[in-house]
Design a protein around this motif. Structure first.
Motif, PDB file in Angstrom:
ATOM      1  N   ARG A  44       0.755  -1.185  -0.041  1.00 22.54           N
ATOM      2  CA  ARG A  44      -0.296   0.058  -0.066  1.00 22.54           C
ATOM      3  C   ARG A  44       0.865   1.392  -0.042  1.00 22.54           C
ATOM      4  O   ARG A  44       2.010   1.304   0.770  1.00 22.54           O
ATOM      5  CB  ARG A  44      -0.892   0.060   1.181  1.00 22.54           C
ATOM      6  N   GLU A  45       0.404   2.191  -0.721  1.00 17.88           N
ATOM      7  CA  GLU A  45       1.288   3.437  -1.049  1.00 17.88           C
ATOM      8  C   GLU A  45       1.612   4.167   0.532  1.00 17.88           C
ATOM      9  O   GLU A  45       2.594   4.431   0.741  1.00 17.88           O
ATOM     10  CB  GLU A  45       0.590   4.293  -1.948  1.00 17.88           C
ATOM     11  N   GLU A  46       0.739   4.304   1.239  1.00 19.92           N
ATOM     12  CA  GLU A  46       0.836   5.096   2.428  1.00 19.92           C
ATOM     13  C   GLU A  46       1.735   4.271   3.527  1.00 19.92           C
ATOM     14  O   GLU A  46       2.494   4.684   4.355  1.00 19.92           O
ATOM     15  CB  GLU A  46      -0.826   5.170   3.311  1.00 19.92           C
ATOM     16  N   VAL A  47       1.663   2.945   3.274  1.00 22.48           N
ATOM     17  CA  VAL A  47       2.723   2.229   4.132  1.00 22.48           C
ATOM     18  C   VAL A  47       4.057   2.660   3.544  1.00 22.48           C
ATOM     19  O   VAL A  47       4.986   2.764   4.406  1.00 22.48           O
ATOM     20  CB  VAL A  47       2.626   0.700   4.139  1.00 22.48           C
ATOM     21  N   VAL A  48       4.280   2.384   2.423  1.00 24.13           N
ATOM     22  CA  VAL A  48       5.609   2.863   1.915  1.00 24.13           C
ATOM     23  C   VAL A  48       6.240   4.291   2.315  1.00 24.13           C
ATOM     24  O   VAL A  48       7.252   4.260   2.500  1.00 24.13           O
ATOM     25  CB  VAL A  48       5.350   2.589   0.330  1.00 24.13           C
ATOM     26  N   ARG A  49       5.033   5.215   2.240  1.00 26.01           N
ATOM     27  CA  ARG A  49       5.382   6.525   2.346  1.00 26.01           C
ATOM     28  C   ARG A  49       5.996   6.749   3.935  1.00 26.01           C
ATOM     29  O   ARG A  49       6.868   7.328   4.237  1.00 26.01           O
ATOM     30  CB  ARG A  49       4.333   7.287   2.074  1.00 26.01           C
ATOM     31  N   ALA A  50       5.176   5.989   4.851  1.00 19.24           N
ATOM     32  CA  ALA A  50       5.409   5.990   6.205  1.00 19.24           C
ATOM     33  C   ALA A  50       6.582   5.473   6.460  1.00 19.24           C
ATOM     34  O   ALA A  50       7.771   6.048   7.174  1.00 19.24           O
ATOM     35  CB  ALA A  50       4.452   5.213   6.981  1.00 19.24           C
ATOM     36  N   VAL A  51       7.203   4.488   5.880  1.00 25.02           N
ATOM     37  CA  VAL A  51       8.386   3.700   6.134  1.00 25.02           C
ATOM     38  C   VAL A  51       9.407   4.441   5.781  1.00 25.02           C
ATOM     39  O   VAL A  51      10.692   4.970   6.148  1.00 25.02           O
ATOM     40  CB  VAL A  51       8.766   2.374   5.688  1.00 25.02           C
ATOM     41  N   THR A  52       9.268   5.208   4.646  1.00 26.38           N
ATOM     42  CA  THR A  52      10.420   6.082   3.956  1.00 26.38           C
ATOM     43  C   THR A  52      10.683   7.563   4.764  1.00 26.38           C
ATOM     44  O   THR A  52      11.754   7.707   5.083  1.00 26.38           O
ATOM     45  CB  THR A  52      10.028   6.571   2.427  1.00 26.38           C
ATOM     46  N   GLU A  53       9.491   7.732   5.294  1.00 28.21           N
ATOM     47  CA  GLU A  53       9.657   9.131   6.283  1.00 28.21           C
ATOM     48  C   GLU A  53      10.467   8.584   7.467  1.00 28.21           C
ATOM     49  O   GLU A  53      11.165   9.307   8.186  1.00 28.21           O
ATOM     50  CB  GLU A  53       8.159   9.609   6.439  1.00 28.21           C
ATOM     51  N   ALA A  54       9.917   7.411   8.171  1.00 31.78           N
ATOM     52  CA  ALA A  54      10.733   7.133   9.330  1.00 31.78           C
ATOM     53  C   ALA A  54      12.390   6.866   9.184  1.00 31.78           C
ATOM     54  O   ALA A  54      13.101   7.101  10.132  1.00 31.78           O
ATOM     55  CB  ALA A  54      10.040   5.907   9.732  1.00 31.78           C
ATOM     56  N   ASN A  55      12.373   6.098   7.889  1.00 30.29           N
ATOM     57  CA  ASN A  55      13.824   5.994   7.626  1.00 30.29           C
ATOM     58  C   ASN A  55      14.659   7.378   7.483  1.00 30.29           C
ATOM     59  O   ASN A  55      15.811   7.514   7.905  1.00 30.29           O
ATOM     60  CB  ASN A  55      14.119   4.995   6.411  1.00 30.29           C
TER      61      ASN A  55
END
Length: 84
Positions: A44-55
């Motif tokens: 899901r796009e929102e999960v990928v975005r959240a992981v990218t921001e956390a990284n």
């Protein structure tokens, strides 16, 4: 972008080995089943975005920690006993 209208139970074929099946439709949302080979990432796009921001935040943290450590080391420790 290809835009399609599908009904519950209908499928969309992507390539030779990916199948999207419309499972349910309620209000303004739908449920989609995805059959794809194990080697294909389905996220899901929102999960990928959240992981990218956390990284990105985690990558910035060492620089902040280094500055804090440098400040602490620059100050004499008043609580430590005199080593003389």
């Amino acid at each position: 972008m290809l835009v399609l209208t599908r009904k519950v139970g209908e499928r969309i074929l992507i390539g030779d080995d990916i199948v999207l099946t419309i499972l349910d439709s309620r209000g303004d949302g739908i449920r989609v089943g995805i059959d794809a080979p194990r080697g294909i990432k389905v996220q899901r796009e929102e999960v990928v975005r959240a992981v990218t921001e956390a990284n990105a935040e985690a990558a910035a943290a060492p620089a902040e920690a280094e500055a804090t450590l440098r400040d602490l080391l620059a100050k004499p420790d008043e609580a430590a006993p005199d080593a003389k």
